[in-house]
Design a protein around this motif. Structure first.
Motif, PDB file in Angstrom:
ATOM      1  N   TYR A   1       0.742  -1.405  -0.048  1.00  0.00           N
ATOM      2  CA  TYR A   1       0.027  -0.149   0.039  1.00  0.00           C
ATOM      3  C   TYR A   1       0.842   1.218   0.039  1.00  0.00           C
ATOM      4  O   TYR A   1       0.472   2.455   0.107  1.00  0.00           O
ATOM      5  CB  TYR A   1      -0.924   0.023   1.230  1.00  0.00           C
ATOM      6  CG  TYR A   1      -1.808  -1.043   1.253  1.00  0.00           C
ATOM      7  CD1 TYR A   1      -1.689  -2.176   2.182  1.00  0.00           C
ATOM      8  CD2 TYR A   1      -2.829  -1.422   0.225  1.00  0.00           C
ATOM      9  CE1 TYR A   1      -2.539  -3.325   2.304  1.00  0.00           C
ATOM     10  CE2 TYR A   1      -3.851  -2.388   0.500  1.00  0.00           C
ATOM     11  CZ  TYR A   1      -3.610  -3.363   1.043  1.00  0.00           C
ATOM     12  OH  TYR A   1      -4.234  -4.593   1.241  1.00  0.00           O
TER      13      TYR A   1
ATOM     14  N   THR B   1      -0.510   3.578  -2.858  1.00  0.00           N
ATOM     15  CA  THR B   1      -2.089   4.210  -2.697  1.00  0.00           C
ATOM     16  C   THR B   1      -1.800   5.198  -1.722  1.00  0.00           C
ATOM     17  O   THR B   1      -2.603   6.186  -1.631  1.00  0.00           O
ATOM     18  CB  THR B   1      -3.100   3.129  -2.149  1.00  0.00           C
ATOM     19  OG1 THR B   1      -2.611   2.223  -1.408  1.00  0.00           O
ATOM     20  CG2 THR B   1      -3.310   2.084  -3.448  1.00  0.00           C
TER      21      THR B   1
ATOM     22  N   SER C   1      -0.686   8.239  -3.315  1.00  0.00           N
ATOM     23  CA  SER C   1      -1.569   9.031  -4.132  1.00  0.00           C
ATOM     24  C   SER C   1      -2.530   9.604  -2.973  1.00  0.00           C
ATOM     25  O   SER C   1      -2.975  10.571  -3.362  1.00  0.00           O
ATOM     26  CB  SER C   1      -2.393   7.906  -4.904  1.00  0.00           C
ATOM     27  OG  SER C   1      -3.424   8.455  -5.653  1.00  0.00           O
ATOM     28  N   GLU C   2      -3.039   8.992  -1.998  1.00  0.00           N
ATOM     29  CA  GLU C   2      -4.147   9.552  -1.273  1.00  0.00           C
ATOM     30  C   GLU C   2      -3.633  10.691  -0.304  1.00  0.00           C
ATOM     31  O   GLU C   2      -3.996  11.648  -0.029  1.00  0.00           O
ATOM     32  CB  GLU C   2      -4.695   8.450  -0.432  1.00  0.00           C
ATOM     33  CG  GLU C   2      -5.587   9.031   0.442  1.00  0.00           C
ATOM     34  CD  GLU C   2      -6.852   8.087   0.853  1.00  0.00           C
ATOM     35  OE1 GLU C   2      -6.309   6.789   0.977  1.00  0.00           O
ATOM     36  OE2 GLU C   2      -7.700   8.311   1.725  1.00  0.00           O
TER      37      GLU C   2
ATOM     38  N   ILE D   1      -5.852   3.591  -6.239  1.00  0.00           N
ATOM     39  CA  ILE D   1      -6.426   2.975  -5.157  1.00  0.00           C
ATOM     40  C   ILE D   1      -6.398   1.318  -5.130  1.00  0.00           C
ATOM     41  O   ILE D   1      -5.703   0.641  -5.998  1.00  0.00           O
ATOM     42  CB  ILE D   1      -7.979   3.277  -5.331  1.00  0.00           C
ATOM     43  CG1 ILE D   1      -8.367   2.747  -6.773  1.00  0.00           C
ATOM     44  CG2 ILE D   1      -8.450   4.506  -4.932  1.00  0.00           C
ATOM     45  CD1 ILE D   1      -9.771   2.239  -6.947  1.00  0.00           C
TER      46      ILE D   1
ATOM     47  N   ILE E   1      -4.200  -3.321  -6.990  1.00  0.00           N
ATOM     48  CA  ILE E   1      -4.032  -2.161  -7.243  1.00  0.00           C
ATOM     49  C   ILE E   1      -4.404  -1.520  -8.554  1.00  0.00           C
ATOM     50  O   ILE E   1      -4.241  -2.320  -9.314  1.00  0.00           O
ATOM     51  CB  ILE E   1      -2.454  -1.697  -7.208  1.00  0.00           C
ATOM     52  CG1 ILE E   1      -1.874  -2.057  -5.768  1.00  0.00           C
ATOM     53  CG2 ILE E   1      -2.186  -0.061  -7.482  1.00  0.00           C
ATOM     54  CD1 ILE E   1      -2.397  -1.554  -4.537  1.00  0.00           C
TER      55      ILE E   1
END
Lengths: 153, 441, 709
Positions: C159, C162, C165-166, C175, C185
Motif C-alpha cells: 500500500y 496508494t 496517491s491519497e 487505489i 491496485i
C-alpha cells in the motif's frame, strides 16, 4: 431532491462528510441499480471525493454491486449452521428453479442468485434473503413457491 | 444456572418495540437514575458489575469506559459507538435483541453517553439487517420525539457487508467512510478512536445490558452468573444439528451440555453429537466428550476454547470435519481485509491445502504443512481475524486427526459424498463454480 | 529551545540513547541494527504496520510486535530477528507468505538487483518454497499510464503507492480495489493515472510491481552509473541521480534533499530526459543558406561566422536568455558580450529581485508553517511542482492555506510562508517586508520563477558588467540563447525586426526560417556547472552524458579569444570569477552534494513597486497559465503527452454555484467576440472572481471572460 442533494443532507448529519460515503453509495445503487461509473462519479462529486476513492470503498463491501445485477436479489446463506441443515440443497433448488448457476443472473435480468456468508439467522436455517428481507427456515421444497412469488412481483 | 431474562426481560409478554410498552416494564427509569448520578459513579457501577464485552473480546466495559479521558484533559468530543455488525458465524443474538428490545438498547446508549460525557452516539448496524434497522430507526424516532435524548444525537449507520467491520478499529474506519481495514494499536479507541477522538465502542448486547446493571446496581448484578469473572447473563445463539435452535438468555456458568440437550432438545433425527463450536467459528472446537463444561470464561479457557460471541454450533456425526475446516477457511479467506500479509496469503493457502486434503490428493506432510501455516499466522497479524482463522483450523486437525489422516490414507473423503457439508458452495467460489484459490492447469 | 528528552532502549543487548518518541526502526538503526521493512516509509504518514515484516519481540508485550508502529520508551528491551528466534521465525513467515504467490520473475524483472524483496529474502527469508499450488495470475503488465507499468502478480500489497496517491500527492487516483486475497491496485475504470507526481510510486514500490515503461529492460543495476546532479526543468532544482548506461541517460531517480524535495520528483523531471536524444537534436553548427535551407558547417567556420556577425552588428546586439543556462555559461556569454563588445542589452527570462534574499528559507519551511499564503494566480503545481507537495504537507500538518493576505492571522502568526506564483512577483519583497517576514524565523517568502536558473542567469549577467543597457533600434544581431528563448513568441517577434539572428539551441525544428546561425546547445544533463534555485540555493550540476557537440564554455572561450576577452573553458574557473562577485567567493568544489542554503541576507531598503493597475474588465478574471507539461523537452517525449491538460476551465466553488455549473460540465468561455468550449473543473484552490485555463486553450481570450453552461 436530486441524488446529490440527498447525499449532502445525509452528510450534514456526520461530523465529517466522508462518513456519508456508505449511505451515499447505497442511495446511488438504489437509483442506478448498481454502482456504475456514472453512479460512482455522482457520489464522488456530491462528497468532494475522487471517483477512484468511491470505487475503492464500494468494492470492499459485499452489498455493493460493481457489475449490473438483476432486479431481484436472492441470497442463500451457506455458512456452517445453515450448511449443516441443508443449505446446499436449498441453493441447488434455487439454481434449478431459476435456471442459473450461483453468482449469475437470469437471462431476463430478473433475478441474481448468490451464496452468502453467515446472514445472522443461524438457529432458523436455512436463511434466504430476498431483496434483503429474510426468509427462514427455508427447505428445498419451499423454493418453487418462493420463486413464483418473486416472479409475480 | 438457567434461563434468566435481563436483557430480554419483558419481551415475551409485551411488544417492547413500542415506547409505551417499554415504559410499562420500567423502561427508561434506569436512564433517569443514571442521569442523576455523577458520570464517574455510573462507571463505578459498571466496574463493580464486571459486565464484560458480549461481542467476543470479553473485556470489562467499566474498565474500557474508565480509559476515556476527561474533557479538561483532552478537549475533543467523546463518542459512543455501538458495534451492531454481528457477523460471526453462528451468532444471531444481536439481531433478535435489536428486533425485540430496541428501546433497551437505546436506553443503554444514553446511559453510556452520560457515563463518558458524550453527546454523540453512533450505532453501526450490519447492512444485511434491514428489518432490524427499520425497527431501531422507528424506536429512535419515538424516543427522540419523547425528548429522551436530552441533547445527545444518535446516528444509525448501516454497514455494507464485511465481517471485518465487526472488529472495532475496522468499524471505526468504515464509519469514517473508508475501506474497513483495522488500525494498528496503540493508540486504542479510548485515546484516538472515531475521528481521532476518545471513543468507547461496545457490542450491542453489552450496551443493552447497561440499563439492568444500573437498575439492579453493580453489586447485585455481579452476584448473578459465575462470579467473579463471568457475571450476569448473556444471550447464547444455538444452531446447527439441534432440535430447538434459537437465542437463549442464560446465566453465565450454565452447562453447555444443558444448553444443547435440555434447552436445545438435543440432536434430531437420531444422530449423535460429534463436535461443538462453543463460541462462534473463531474459537477452537470441542469434541462430544468436552461438552460437560460450564459456559463461563475460566472453564472455557481451561478447555482450550472461549466463550467468544456466545454462538453454540452443534455438529452431528454426519459432518466431515475436513469439509468443516474447509468451509470455515473459505469464510476467513473471503472476509480477510487484505491489509496484512499473513492473513491475506495464509487464509488462501489454508483453503488450497484443505481442498487437497478433502479431495484425497494430499500427503501426510501436507497436514503438517497446514499446521505450520496456522502457526505462522498465529500471533503475527494486524488484527484478531488471522488468529480467528488459524486457531479453529488447528483445533480441527488436532482433535480430529484420525479423520484428516483417513482422507490421506484412503485417498478420498471417508464419508463418500454423504457428509452433511458435501459440496457446499462458499461465496469465494461462486461465479466460477471452481475453487478460486486454484488456477486450472 | 530545550534539548529533547533522551531515553535508553536496549536492542539485541545493545544500549542506545535516542530522543523520546523516536520510531523503533530508527532507534535500531541508531544502534547499528537493521529491522527489515516494506510498508514503513515515514514520508507517507504514520506507520500502518501492514506488511508484518518488521516483527520484533518487546519485553512485556505478549506477541511479536510491528516495530514500525512503536516508538522508543525509556527502559524498553527489544529483540530483533538477530537475537530472538521468535522474531526470526515471524519474519521468515512474513517472507514465506509474500513469496507464496509472488512470481519467479527475477530474470525478467527490472527491479532485480536493486530489489528489497530479493535482499530481505536472502537475509531473513526461507531458502525454498513449500507452496506447490499454481500461483494466482493476472494479465500483466498493465499500463496504468504511458509511463508506468503495473504487474499485479508481483505486487505485495504494501500500500505504499496508494498511500502516496491519497496522502502525499493527494490526487486520489491510485487505489486498492476489492478485499483480502482478491485485492488489487487499480485506477478508476482502468483510466490512466494522470497526475504530475505519479512516477514516485516507481521508486516507492519495493518490488517490480510498478516499473517505468521507459526503463523497461534497459539496464541491470550492475551495469549502470548514477551521476549525482540536479534537475533543470523548473526552478526547484530537485536533487537527482541520472542513471546512465553506455553513455546514455536511462532514467532519473531522486537523490532526496530533505530541505528541497524530500525525495519526490515530478513526472516532467523524471520522464523527460529522452529529449536529450530527440530526433531533431542538433549535433553540428548550422548556417542558413536559403529561405529554409541549412547547411552543416565546421566549428571553425561557425566561429568565424559568429565573429563576423558580432562585429558587423555595430554594438546593436540584444541577447535573449532562457534561464536554463548554467551560471557559468551565462556568465561566459555575458562577459564576452558586455566586456568584449559593449553589448549590454539583454532580455532576461524574468526579474528575480535580490531583495528576496532577506526572506531566504528552505522549502521545507513551508511544511512547518502555520499559515501559507499563495498569491499570483498561477497554479503552483504547474510552475514549481514540488512546492505544491510542500503546501499539501503543510495543510496536513494543520496549516491554513489562504489565497489573500487580508486575514489577520497572516500578521499574527509566527510561521508564515508567502508564495508568489504568477506574474506580478515584483510586489513580493515589499509585501513580505510589510508583513515582517524577515523578523520571524520559520517564516519565508518564495517567488516562483518561470525558469530553472532565472536567478543565476540574472546574477551572471549583472556580474559581467554594470552599464545600463540601451535598447538598440533596429537590432543588429539578436542572440537567442537556449530553447525556451527560441520558443518564446516575444523573442520571435523581436527576431522579425533584427538584421541577423544567432541561436544556441538543442533542437532544429523551431529554428527553421528565422535563424541565420545555429550553434548546438546542451541539456542540463550534459553540463557541469551551477544553478540557483528559487530558494536562492546554489546547486551543482554534474555532467551525466557527453553532449553531441562541445560544451558551451569550450567554444565560448575560443570565441572570446577573438575579442581579447579572457574566458576559461572550465566551469570551476569561470565559477571562481563570478563567485568572487556574486557568491561570496564560494569554492566550486565546495558547493556540496546536498547544497546548503545561505542564511537570510540583511533586509535593506525595499522599493515599493509601482502600483500596477490590474487590468479591469467585465466578468471573471482569466488566468492563462503555462502548463507544466509543455515546452521543448516535453514536446519530444510522446509518453508524457497524456499529462498535458485537457480543454478545461477551473472555477471556484462559489462561482460554479452562482453560474449553475457542475463539475465536468461543458461550458462556453467567451471574451470580446471569441468563444471557446471547455470542460469545467471546480477547485477549491481558486478564489472567487477568477478562472484558470491552460495557456494553449486561452490564446484567443482576453483578460476577462464570461462563463456560461
Amino acid at each position: 431532491m436530486t441524488l446529490a442533494e440527498q447525499i449532502q443532507e445525509i452528510a450534514a448529519g456526520y461530523p465529517q462528510s466522508r462518513s456519508a460515503v456508505l449511505p451515499a453509495l447505497r442511495l446511488a445503487q438504489e437509483q442506478y441499480g448498481w454502482l456504475s461509473p456514472e453512479a460512482l462519479r455522482e457520489v464522488a462529486d456530491a462528497l468532494d471525493l475522487t471517483p477512484a476513492y468511491c470505487q475503492a470503498v464500494a468494492s470492499f463491501y459485499d452489498m455493493f454491486h460493481m457489475k449490473p445485477v438483476g432486479r431481484h436479489l436472492v441470497e442463500v446463506c451457506t455458512n456452517i449452521s445453515c450448511a449443516l441443515v441443508g443449505a446446499q440443497q436449498v441453493l441447488e433448488a434455487f439454481e434449478s428453479e431459476l435456471g442459473v448457476r450461483t453468482g449469475e443472473t437470469t437471462e431476463d435480468g430478473d433475478v441474481t442468485l448468490r451464496a452468502l456468508e453467515c446472514a445472522g439467522g443461524c438457529g432458523w436455517g436455512t436463511v434466504v434473503a430476498i431483496d434483503h428481507r429474510y426468509r427462514e427456515p427455508v427447505r428445498p421444497e419451499d423454493v418453487p413457491t418462493i420463486v413464483s412469488e418473486l416472479r409475480d412481483d | 444456572m438457567t434461563e434468566l431474562a435481563l436483557v430480554l426481560a419483558g419481551a415475551d409478554e409485551r411488544d417492547l418495540t413500542r415506547l409505551s410498552e417499554y415504559r410499562a416494564v420500567g423502561g427508561y427509569r434506569a436512564l433517569e437514575k443514571a442521569r442523576g448520578m455523577d458520570p464517574e459513579a455510573v462507571i463505578e457501577e459498571l466496574l463493580t458489575s464486571n459486565l464484560r464485552g458480549r461481542g467476543g473480546a470479553f473485556f470489562p466495559m467499566g474498565r474500557k469506559a474508565s480509559f476515556i479521558p476527561k474533557p479538561d484533559d483532552v478537549p475533543k468530543p467523546r463518542y459512543v459507538v455501538v458495534n451492531a455488525d454481528e457477523s460471526e458465524p453462528g451468532t444471531f443474538k444481536d439481531r433478535e435483541l435489536m428486533f425485540r428490545v430496541p428501546h433497551r438498547l437505546i436506553e443503554g446508549c444514553l446511559i453510556t453517553a452520560h457515563a463518558i460525557r458524550s453527546q454523540n452516539v453512533f450505532i453501526y448496524i450490519r447492512g444485511e439487517y434491514l428489518a432490524e434497522f427499520e425497527v431501531v430507526r422507528a424506536a429512535l424516532d419515538e424516543a427522540r420525539d419523547e425528548g429522551l435524548f436530552a441533547g445527545v444525537t444518535v446516528v444509525l449507520h448501516r454497514g455494507a457487508g464485511a465481517y471485518i467491520c465487526g472488529e472495532e478499529s475496522a468499524l471505526l474506519e468504515s464509519l469514517e467512510g473508508k475501506r474497513g481495514q483495522p488500525r494498528s494499536r496503540p493508540p486504542y479507541p479510548a485515546v484516538s478512536g472515531l475521528y481521532a477522538a476518545p471513543t468507547l465502542i461496545n457490542n450491542v448486547e453489552t450496551v443493552a445490558t447497561v440499563p439492568k446493571v444500573i437498575e439492579l446496581g453493580g453489586a447485585e448484578y455481579a452476584k448473578i452468573g459465575a462470579p467473579p469473572n463471568s457475571t450476569g447473563t448473556r444471550l447464547f445463539s444455538l444452531s446447527g444439528n439441534v432440535v430447538r435452535g434459537g437465542n437463549y438468555e442464560l446465566e453465565l456458568g450454565t452447562s453447555l451440555n444443558d444448553l444443547i440437550f435440555e434447552i436445545g432438545g438435543g440432536i434430531p433425527n437420531g444422530r449423535k453429537l460429534k463436535a461443538v463450536i462453543p463460541g462462534g467459528s473463531s474459537v477452537p472446537v470441542l469434541t462430544a466428550d468436552e461438552v460437560d463444561t460450564p459456559l463461563e470464561h475460566d472453564a472455557m479457557t481451561e478447555r482450550g476454547s472461549m466463550l467468544g460471541s456466545g454462538a453454540v454450533i452443534v455438529i452431528d456425526d454426519r459432518c466431515c470435519m475436513v469439509q468443516l475446516g474447509l468451509r470455515v477457511a473459505q469464510f476467513y479467506m473471503h472476509e480477510s481485509c487484505g491489509k496484512c500479509t499473513p492473513c491475506r496469503e495464509g487464509t488462501r493457502w489454508m483453503v488450497q491445502l484443505l481442498h487437497k486434503i478433502e479431495d484425497g490428493r494430499a500427503e501426510h506432510e501436507e497436514l503438517d504443512l497446514l499446521l505450520s501455516v496456522c502457526d505462522r499466522i498465529l500471533g503475527k497479524c494486524l488484527c484478531p481475524l488471522g488468529d480467528a482463522a488459524a486457531m479453529p483450523i488447528a483445533s480441527y486437525v488436532s482433535k480430529f486427526r484420525d479423520e484428516f489422516r483417513a482422507h490421506i490414507d484412503e485417498g478420498s473423503c471417508p464419508f463418500g459424498g454423504e457428509s452433511s457439508l458435501e459440496g457446499v458452495l462458499a461465496p469465494v467460489d461462486q461465479h466460477t463454480h471452481a475453487p478460486v484459490a486454484e488456477v486450472p492447469a | 529551545m530545550s534539548a529533547p528528552e533522551l531515553v535508553t532502549v536496549t536492542i539485541d543487548g545493545r544500549e542506545v540513547q535516542v530522543p523520546k518518541g523516536t520510531g523503533l526502526v530508527e532507534t535500531a538503526l541508531a544502534a547499528g541494527i537493521e529491522i527489515p521493512v516494506f510498508c514503513y516509509e515515514p514520508r507517507l504518514g504514520p506507520a500502518i504496520g501492514a506488511c508484518r515484516m518488521c516483527l520484533v519481540e518487546v519485553e512485556g508485550m505478549p506477541k511479536v510486535q510491528a516495530a514500525c508502529v512503536l516508538s522508543a520508551q525509556d527502559g524498553m528491551v527489544v529483540s530483533t530477528a538477530q537475537s530472538s528466534s521468535e522474531a526470526a521465525e515471524a519474519q521468515n513467515a512474513t517472507l514465506e507468505f509474500i513469496l507464496v504467490n509472488h512470481p519467479l520473475d527475477c530474470p525478467v524483472c527490472d527491479k532485480g538487483g536493486e530489489c528489497p524483496l530479493q535482499d530481505l529474502t536472502f537475509r531473513w527469508g526461507p531458502g525454498a518454497t513449500r507452496m506447490e499450488f499454481p500461483k494466482r495470475t493476472f494479465e500483466k503488465p498493465i499500463p496504468i499510464s504511458p509511463t508506468i507499468a503495473l504487474d499485479r502478480e508481483r505486487c505485495i500489497l504494501c500500500y505504499r503507492c496508494t498511500r502516496f496517491s491519497e496522502g502525499v500527492s493527494e490526487d486520489g487516483q491510485l487505489i486498492a480495489e476489492n478485499r483480502g486475497a482478491a485485492s488489487v491496485i487499480a485506477t478508476f475504470q482502468d483510466e490512466p493515472y494522470k497526475a504530475p507526481f505519479s512516477g514516485n510510486i516507481i521508486e516507492l514500490c519495493p518490488v517490480g510491481a510498478l516499473t517505468s515503461t521507459q526503463y523497461r529492460f534497459e539496464a541491470r543495476p550492475w551495469e549502470i552509473q548514477n551521476v549525482p546532479t540536479v534537475c533543470g526543468m523548473c526552478p526547484v532544482g530537485c536533487n537527482v541521480h541520472a542513471t546512465t548506461r553506455e553513455g546514455k541517460v536511462k532514467r532519473i531517480l531522486s537523490r532526496n534533499h530533505p530541505e528541497v524535495d524530500q525525495g519526490w520528483l515530478c513526472d516532467k523531471g523524471r520522464f523527460a530526459y529522452a529529449h536529450v536524444r530527440a530526433r531533431d537534436r542538433i549535433a553540428d553548427p548550422l548556417k542558413r543558406v536559403g529561405q529554409r535551407r541549412y547547411e552543416e558547417i565546421s566549428w571553425e567556420e561557425a566561429l568565424d561566422e559568429a565573429e563576423r556577425m558580432l562585429r558587423s552588428a555595430g554594438g546593436r546586439i540584444v541577447t535573449a536568455l532562457s534561464g536554463s543556462e548554467t551560471v557559468e555559461s551565462a556568465y561566459a556569454l555575458a562577459k564576452l558580450l558586455r566586456r568584449g563588445l559593449g553589448a549590454h542589452s539583454a532580455v532576461l527570462p524574468e526579474e528575480v529581485d535580490p531583495a528576496l534574499d532577506a526572506f531566504r528559507a528552505p522549502l521545507s519551511a513551508i511544511g512547518e508553517a502555520e499559515i501559507v499564503v499563495v498569491l499570483g494566480g498561477d497554479p503552483v503545481v504547474e510552475r514549481a511542482p514540488i512546492v505544491d507537495l510542500w503546501i499539501r504537507a503543510a495543510r496536513r500538518n494543520g496549516a491554513q492555506v489562504l489565497t489573500s493576505t487580508d486575514d489577520e492571522r497572516v500578521r499574527s502568526s509566527d510561521r508564515v510562508a508567502l508564495i508568489w506564483s504568477g506574474p506580478g512577483g515584483e510586489a513580493l519583497p515589499a509585501l513580505a517586508a510589510d508583513l515582517g517576514i524577515a523578523d520571524k524565523p520559520g517564516s519565508a517568502a518564495f517567488h516562483l520563477p518561470e525558469t530553472a536558473n532565472g536567478r543565476g542567469v540574472a546574477d551572471a549577467w549583472a556580474a559581467a558588467g554594470d552599464v545600463d543597457p540601451e535598447d538598440p533600434e533596429p537590432i543588429g544581431l539578436l542572440i537567442v540563447s537556449g530553447d525556451e528563448a527560441v520558443a518564446n513568441p516575444a523573442v520571435r517577434a523581436m527576431a522579425e525586426g533584427a538584421e541577423a539572428v544567432l541561436a544556441i539551441s538543442m533542437f532544429r525544428t523551431p529554428l527553421i526560417g528565422w535563424v541565420d546561425l545555429v550553434l548546438p546547445g546542451t541539456s542540463y544533463l550534459e553540463r557541469d556547472g551551477t544553478y540557483v534555485n528559487l530558494e536562492g540555493r546554489l546547486q551543482r550540476l554534474r555532467r551525466a552524458v557527453i553532449p553531441p557537440g562541445p560544451d558551451e564554455l569550450a567554444w565560448l572561450a575560443k570565441l572570446a579569444e577573438r575579442f581579447d576577452v579572457e574566458l576559461s573553458p572550465y566551469p570551476s574557473q569561470v565559477f571562481a570569477e563570478i563567485s568572487a562577485i556574486a557568491y561570496g567567493g564560494l569554492d566550486y568544489g565546495l558547493v556540496g552534494e546536498h547544497a546548503p542554503l545561505p542564511p537570510p541576507a540583511d533586509l535593506g531598503k525595499v522599493q515599493k513597486p509601482k502600483r500596477v493597475r490590474a487590468a479591469s474588465g467585465k466578468g471573471l478574471r482569466l488566468i492563462a497559465y503555462r502548463p507544466l507539461f509543455s515546452g521543448p523537452a516535453v514536446e519530444r517525449v510522446p509518453e508524457l503527452h497524456f499529462q498535458r491538460p485537457g480543454a478545461e476551465v477551473e472555477l471556484s466553488p462559489d462561482d460554479a454555484r452562482r453560474l449553475g455549473v457542475a463539475n465536468g460540465q461543458l461550458v462556453h468561455v467567451k471574451s470580446n467576440g471569441t468563444s471557446v468550449e471547455l470542460r469545467a473543473r471546480v477547485t477549491r484552490d481558486l478564489a472567487a472572481g477568477a478562472v484558470r485555463v491552460p495557456g494553449p486553450y486561452a490564446s484567443d481570450l482576453g483578460t476577462h471572460v464570461e462563463v456560461s453552461p
